[in-house]
Design a protein around this motif. Sequence first.
Motif, PDB file in Angstrom:
ATOM      1  N   GLY A   1       0.844  -1.070   0.053  1.00 11.53           N
ATOM      2  CA  GLY A   1       0.099   0.133   0.140  1.00 11.53           C
ATOM      3  C   GLY A   1       0.855   1.283  -0.062  1.00 11.53           C
ATOM      4  O   GLY A   1       1.629   1.587  -0.790  1.00 11.53           O
ATOM      5  N   GLU A   2       0.475   2.006   0.957  1.00  9.40           N
ATOM      6  CA  GLU A   2       1.118   3.639   0.959  1.00  9.40           C
ATOM      7  C   GLU A   2       2.708   3.232   1.910  1.00  9.40           C
ATOM      8  O   GLU A   2       3.082   4.507   1.941  1.00  9.40           O
ATOM      9  N   SER A   3       2.864   2.387   2.254  1.00  9.35           N
ATOM     10  CA  SER A   3       4.307   2.133   3.296  1.00  9.35           C
ATOM     11  C   SER A   3       5.294   2.327   2.128  1.00  9.35           C
ATOM     12  O   SER A   3       5.430   2.318   0.820  1.00  9.35           O
TER      13      SER A   3
ATOM     14  N   ASP B   1       0.318  -3.068   6.724  1.00  9.95           N
ATOM     15  CA  ASP B   1       0.184  -2.540   5.381  1.00  9.95           C
ATOM     16  C   ASP B   1       0.346  -4.022   4.726  1.00  9.95           C
ATOM     17  O   ASP B   1      -0.080  -4.002   3.534  1.00  9.95           O
TER      18      ASP B   1
ATOM     19  N   SER C   1       6.744  -0.453   0.151  1.00 10.39           N
ATOM     20  CA  SER C   1       6.011  -0.939  -0.799  1.00 10.39           C
ATOM     21  C   SER C   1       6.832  -0.954  -2.422  1.00 10.39           C
ATOM     22  O   SER C   1       7.152  -0.069  -2.649  1.00 10.39           O
TER      23      SER C   1
END
Length: 262
Positions: free
Chosen positions: A150-152, A188, A155
């Motif tokens: 995701g927005e990590s 995440d 990622s």
Amino acid sequence: MMKKRSFVKPLSYVERFYRDSADSRSMVSVMVKVKDTDLHILADRDVSKKAQELALQYRLQIEDYIRCVPRFEHSLTPLSPDPLAPPIVKAMLKAGEKTGTGPMAAVAGSIAEFVGTSLLKSYCSEIIVENGGDLFVKKDREATVAIFAGESPLSMRVGVRIGATKMPTGICTSSGTVGHSLSFGRADSVTVIARSTPLADGAATRLGNEVGRERDVDAGIKRALDASRLIDGLSGIIVVCGDKLGAVGDVELVRLGSGSNT
């Protein structure tokens, strides 16, 4: 404690842009969609027709079983083994029993593995079947799979390398922040590697629930990694939460650029 996927009506579509990053050199890319089963298959030949037939076949087996045993679809806890169930349902029940989840927590990984294994028997020698971020992989050389979180900031920047001798294998990811799967955690991504793709799928859900919504992210990651040791049959686990990552088991992490190198 399960991934709840409806077989009654389609779920909202989540754009799987991460598929665009798969390295398809020397492999034929096939998309197969049957209701809310949405497969991306890479094989060493065109398997589109047979893959469509297999996806429909295995979905129908699960749907027929749900009509006979309605609690199979919605149970959040393991159900008893059923010697009369079709093999794919037995695999889901077994995964639920081992991971402490409802059987539908393993549905995506089960379909990926059963379709992939069936195609390997007569139609191809190398294959990757991706179903909602859950992978069944059999290649003749090592493969590196990127972790979508995701927005990590991690990622698609971190991957896991799988040696050829460790395949076929399942690589499944659950998330508390991405997608439509039911999760009680905040990770995440929780990625699980196991020889059994249904087991990896169920375990990813189970361990994702361990990364709670409290502020202490480190404690949540540690709790998930500790819990993984209680599930027999797992090869490795990678947990990503924000800018933090934890891993245990037989895991070879690699730094990636801006995409996967599958």
